[in-house]
Design a protein around this motif. Sequence first.
Motif, PDB file in Angstrom:
ATOM      1  N   ALA A  28       6.613  35.258  66.726  1.00  0.00           N
ATOM      2  CA  ALA A  28       5.809  36.416  67.109  1.00  0.00           C
ATOM      3  C   ALA A  28       5.942  37.513  66.070  1.00  0.00           C
ATOM      4  O   ALA A  28       6.958  37.613  65.390  1.00  0.00           O
ATOM      5  N   ALA A  29       4.904  38.299  65.985  1.00  0.00           N
ATOM      6  CA  ALA A  29       4.903  39.537  65.200  1.00  0.00           C
ATOM      7  C   ALA A  29       3.950  40.483  65.911  1.00  0.00           C
ATOM      8  O   ALA A  29       2.989  40.052  66.556  1.00  0.00           O
ATOM      9  N   ALA A  30       4.196  41.758  65.802  1.00  0.00           N
ATOM     10  CA  ALA A  30       3.407  42.755  66.526  1.00  0.00           C
ATOM     11  C   ALA A  30       1.925  42.719  66.171  1.00  0.00           C
ATOM     12  O   ALA A  30       1.083  43.094  66.980  1.00  0.00           O
ATOM     13  N   ASP A  31       1.590  42.233  64.984  1.00  0.00           N
ATOM     14  CA  ASP A  31       0.190  42.213  64.562  1.00  0.00           C
ATOM     15  C   ASP A  31      -0.486  40.857  64.748  1.00  0.00           C
ATOM     16  O   ASP A  31      -1.619  40.665  64.294  1.00  0.00           O
ATOM     17  N   PRO A 111       4.336  42.904  75.848  1.00  0.00           N
ATOM     18  CA  PRO A 111       3.784  44.247  75.578  1.00  0.00           C
ATOM     19  C   PRO A 111       3.823  44.645  74.093  1.00  0.00           C
ATOM     20  O   PRO A 111       3.065  45.527  73.680  1.00  0.00           O
ATOM     21  N   LEU A 112       4.673  44.012  73.310  1.00  0.00           N
ATOM     22  CA  LEU A 112       4.752  44.328  71.885  1.00  0.00           C
ATOM     23  C   LEU A 112       3.647  43.657  71.076  1.00  0.00           C
ATOM     24  O   LEU A 112       3.472  43.957  69.899  1.00  0.00           O
ATOM     25  N   LEU A 113       2.906  42.749  71.713  1.00  0.00           N
ATOM     26  CA  LEU A 113       1.845  42.011  71.028  1.00  0.00           C
ATOM     27  C   LEU A 113       0.502  42.710  71.271  1.00  0.00           C
ATOM     28  O   LEU A 113      -0.400  42.173  71.903  1.00  0.00           O
ATOM     29  N   GLY A 114       0.359  43.897  70.719  1.00  0.00           N
ATOM     30  CA  GLY A 114      -0.799  44.738  70.992  1.00  0.00           C
ATOM     31  C   GLY A 114      -2.071  44.387  70.251  1.00  0.00           C
ATOM     32  O   GLY A 114      -3.132  44.922  70.563  1.00  0.00           O
ATOM     33  N   ALA A 115      -2.020  43.471  69.294  1.00  0.00           N
ATOM     34  CA  ALA A 115      -3.213  43.129  68.524  1.00  0.00           C
ATOM     35  C   ALA A 115      -3.852  41.819  68.985  1.00  0.00           C
ATOM     36  O   ALA A 115      -4.808  41.347  68.365  1.00  0.00           O
ATOM     37  N   ILE A 116      -3.366  41.232  70.064  1.00  0.00           N
ATOM     38  CA  ILE A 116      -3.866  39.929  70.526  1.00  0.00           C
ATOM     39  C   ILE A 116      -5.335  40.037  70.926  1.00  0.00           C
ATOM     40  O   ILE A 116      -5.726  40.912  71.695  1.00  0.00           O
ATOM     41  N   ARG A 117      -6.131  39.126  70.396  1.00  0.00           N
ATOM     42  CA  ARG A 117      -7.557  39.071  70.710  1.00  0.00           C
ATOM     43  C   ARG A 117      -7.899  37.902  71.624  1.00  0.00           C
ATOM     44  O   ARG A 117      -8.946  37.907  72.265  1.00  0.00           O
ATOM     45  N   LEU A 118      -7.031  36.874  71.636  1.00  0.00           N
ATOM     46  CA  LEU A 118      -7.282  35.694  72.459  1.00  0.00           C
ATOM     47  C   LEU A 118      -5.938  35.100  72.859  1.00  0.00           C
ATOM     48  O   LEU A 118      -5.045  34.973  72.020  1.00  0.00           O
TER      49      LEU A 118
END
Length: 191
Positions: A28-31, A111-118
């Motif tokens: 995982a990464a935040a972006d 909650p730290l994965l704020g850039a998820i689109r799918l």
Amino acid sequence: MDVLLNDIRACRLCEAHLPMGPRPVLQAAADARLLIVGQAPGRRVHESGVPFDDPSGERLRDWLGIDRDAFYDPHRVAIVPMGFCYPGTGRSGDLPPRPECAPTWHPRVLPLLGAIRLTLVIGQYAQTALLGDARGANLTATVQDWRTHLEHDRLPLPHPSPRNNRWLKQNPWFADELLPVLRQRVADALA
């Protein structure tokens, strides 16, 4: 995020229940833009420490239409399963993910994965946890209702395991209708 990932990789919460000991596997990464929530690592993944480093992963990457480099880039793809450690083998395959894992770590990671689109929701354990009452009566019904879930940027999938070859043959609509949309949505999410 790095501190949390280190904490997860050091987790020993269910050590007494794991036949091969703890080895939390995730990325995982935040972006990251694509989130994959599956079940738990299998034996081969436990041994390598690399998520989906097995025939299931080969099939999944084919379904997604992406190569290994894109799949294993944590800044593009987050892989946060329901259980981070190999739970062992039962009579008909791997045991379910340990019940301690997701309730302990998902509220801190997701909650730290704020850039998820799918978000891809793979298998019944992930579908039960992430889709809740929106899931169907069984895995097939849930996956058949993929259009409804996609409206919320979630896509339920069967597990890509070779054990599911029969399911895939019995449900040709999956390859004909869902996979082309999946590939396009993944490409859009990662663009």
